[in-house]
Design a protein around this motif. Structure first.
Motif: not given
Lengths: 491, 491
Positions: B400-402, B470-473, B128-132, B476-478
């Motif tokens: 990047a996340m903001l 985690h490095p933004w890629n 999974t994309v590890p945002f949690g 992550s954006e998707q």
């Protein structure tokens, strides 16, 4: 471990299987060793000649020869030119063994931590002769080989495994431990294994899983002092069960206590019990298990000395009889391989998941590099070879201390003859005060573990535990002489 | 460490002292960064020209240039040919910040462990994309350099130190930690330091030292879920104190609770609080300390994110004001250097000895090789250099996340703007159910930490914590785009 490096797990189990299918000469050597240990064959007595033994026991002469070479190597017998083999002379005047401890049949609020801490603090000086130590000499362990395993493991460990191993524990290590259980006859699903910060954390977690403050816990008398400290910390009460110095727990007394008292758990060492060195027979272990099943009382089995058995028969744990998941079997690598790495485990039976959760809430995980290093060592390091060397060294050192005690201690001193581990338990005449002995001994640069720290009711005032886990040398011999004089002076 | 290798401890403190005596351009860059962070300078806006800034702020043009290069490097501004520097465009439509959480003014029996465990179990899938996730990417840590330190340390560690370090902790490591405290303005006798199995063990030990089952403990709301699990395990009750997303704990509410309730301890994160990222000002930290002194209530200060501050000012802990030994300051290397090594510590104030004893009774010691490896790394590994790189990486990833959230999430979403760490806290409109959002997100291969696990009273249902560690890629954006759609669908 990355996918590019498949697990090589063949080395360990097969080595052990070979050991399990013990060679005939090893079995024969064990039988003779048992006769020596139990005094059937006394010091200086001749062991059966090769011809006689071969005829009487139905083994080939070469088997007898090999067995005698092995016993010579273990320091138990020695050859005399043209006369054959004799039991070594080192215990000319052997001391007697102590008897079954008395049964208190009551529950005891535990309040020993202050005493234990003050005694332990007094034992820390690295310049004393370490008879009071809880550890064997670290020189007995393959530390350089472990360092190599650490380097190897860290090269292979991926960053993401470092995170993943924190919740589940290192998969290779768990597999290696499960394999060792399998070889010793315990079929264990890997899910039952929780890797912990040494056995001490495992024991703490188990006890917390099955008790609430105020509950009663059956412990041995004498018992490992840290067990008492943990009981005190968790506000649990001790029910002290007497232990026979050779046969272990008094099952009759335990049965009575289980009938009369709402005991919530037992915390026992069924093999090489600390401090007595007692090991229960397999039959007795099974009977203990059935008794616990009858009362549905869980057993926390502290088995940290199990690998340090003398001879060739590994003791089976009570866990090997566990049909119902009632036994939480705790052990570690601290006494047998890697002191200071702080890697232990529990095979938690029906409590495994609860134990794992409790661990996540208290320490999360033991060190991941240390886990990976031990996994690598177990696969490639030669653990069984190391253990054989270690056991031989400890057996020699035990003989040396027993012989020295016979030379220097008063003849009415009693002492255990454990079949493994690195502790002797001395019982002096009743009027000796071991706390006073400790003070006098420390002043002479010698430590010892006094009896009262092993008892919730602070009994065993006339007893002491001595550690023979360090290579025997002239200063050990001298220290025994000094102790002997101090004991005599106090009587 | 053997006597033949004297301690080299010069590298660390002087590096830090230099950093403390921060260069003028770094200070100026920090001031501009703060203006950007707080929205005074909005995305796309021009930052003052070099000439203007030099004149207005009384700094040399070269200082301004250096500061702007640094800010460019930190991803906050960008140069446009012949036009000067502009705040980066990545947050065209910035989301608002959340407000102070509501005050419940009651005590709560904690019963969240089941929820937390079931949520954490759902987050484990490595695909999974590890945002949690609770951890930053392990790729951000100098693991090969640590392995080198481990090898170096194991070569130098004598067998007898392995035993000795178990009771006292590695002396070099304790000295290095004490030096870092000294450099950050906290004079700490080494005796106050207890090395633990990560901060989690330290926090557990502290809480056990000052509470009994049934006692009240003040915690933040929202708070770190493991804090709630520990309270539940120890049968303690939570008094939830509201937290301002930027300024930290509501001191008024705390003062009220301390007056009205027999609170036995506070467990707070005064800097980069998890999950909000709030950091109290130094004045506020001092005021908090005085309030606690007035009521003689000990503070357990969980400071594990302190090293992950953005800019050049390390936040001072409440511990720096501690005249009376009332603060137990807990931290670790798990988030800043060595995940999985499980080495933390507590500066235990007046409770230090009690904490040390409690540790001996529960886990004895953290892994000695891991301690020695970190001691070696702190002396020779370049910790401060690594930390600067890590902080820059996290700051870039936060931007990047903001920016991504501003692009993809509904405009009425609120989000924190922490000055460090690797978490953002999102507040969605009230009718969103973050547990439902989690289920939908997991089905799309994205994890997140839902609000209710951060609250004893299971509030914050419409909130979620997202990890930008985690490095933004592109994925992550998707994932942010997918999350945005899921949120919109639920509203």
């Amino acid at each position: 471990m990355s996918a590019a490096h498949p697990v090589k797990c063949s080395s360990l189990p097969f080595a052990s299987v070979n050991q399990d299918r013990m060679k005939r000469y090893e079995k024969f050597a064990d039988e003779i060793a048992e006769l020596i240990r139990t005094g059937v064959l006394g010091p200086g007595e001749k062991v059966p000649s090769v011809r006689h033994a071969s005829r009487t026991y139905g083994v080939s002469p070469s088997t007898v020869f090999q067995a005698y070479y092995l016993l010579e190597d273990r320091g138990l017998i020695q050859a005399r030119a043209r006369s054959g083999y004799f039991v070594r002379e080192h215990a000319k005047r052997p001391l007697h063994e102590p008897e079954l401890t008395a049964h208190a049949a009551q529950t005891t609020e535990v309040d020993v931590s202050e005493l234990v801490f003050s005694v332990l603090a007094s034992l820390k000086d690295p310049h004393t002769v370490p008879f009071g130590s809880a550890f064997p000499s670290p020189d007995l362990f393959p530390l350089p080989r472990l360092a190599k395993s650490m380097a190897h493991a860290l090269r292979r460990l991926s960053p993401h495994e470092i995170i993943a191993d924190m919740t589940a524990g290192n998969a290779d290590l768990r597999r290696q431990i499960a394999l060792r259980y399998m070889v010793s006859g315990v079929m264990l699903p890997m899910e039952e294994l929780v890797i912990s910060n040494g056995a001490m954390e495992a024991l703490n977690l188990c006890l917390q899983c099955v008790t609430q403050p105020g509950d009663l816990v059956a412990v041995e008398s004498p018992t490992f002092y840290a067990c008492l400290q943990v009981l005190e910390r968790l506000q649990l009460k001790a029910v002290e069960i007497p232990v026979h110095p050779r046969e272990g727990i008094d099952l009759g007394a335990l049965s009575e206590s289980l009938k009369q008292l709402p005991i919530k758990a037992c915390w026992f060492m069924s093999s090489l019990q600390n401090p007595l060195g007692a090991s229960m027979s397999e039959e007795k272990k099974q009977a203990l298990y059935e008794l616990l099943v009858e009362h549905q009382v869980p057993l926390i089995e502290d088995d940290v000395y199990a690998e340090l058995y003398f001879g060739s028969h590994p003791p089976k744990p009570v866990k090997s009889f566990d049909r119902e998941g009632l036994v939480m079997h705790c052990s570690s690598f601290s006494k047998s391989l890697a002191p200071g790495y702080r890697i232990g485990w529990v095979a938690g039976g029906r409590y495994a998941e609860q134990i794992a959760r409790l661990k996540l809430m208290t320490t999360i995980s033991p060190s991941v590099p240390a886990q990976a290093a031990l996994a690598d060592y177990l696969q490639h390091g030669g653990y069984d070879r190391h253990l054989r060397k270690l056991r031989h060294a400890l057996e020699m050192q035990q003989s040396a201390m027993l012989a020295s005690a016979a030379r220097h201690f008063p003849a009415n001193t009693r002492v255990t003859r454990p079949s493994g581990g690195y502790f002797l338990w001395f019982e002096f005449p009743e009027r000796l005060d071991s706390l006073q002995l400790l003070r006098l001994a420390l002043a002479q640069g010698i430590s010892l573990a006094p009896g009262p720290i092993f008892s919730a009711s602070q009994g065993f005032r006339h007893c002491a535990r001595l550690n023979y886990g360090h290579p025997w040398n002239p200063s050990s011999e001298q220290a025994m002489e000094v102790l002997g004089r101090l004991v005599a002076g106090l009587l």
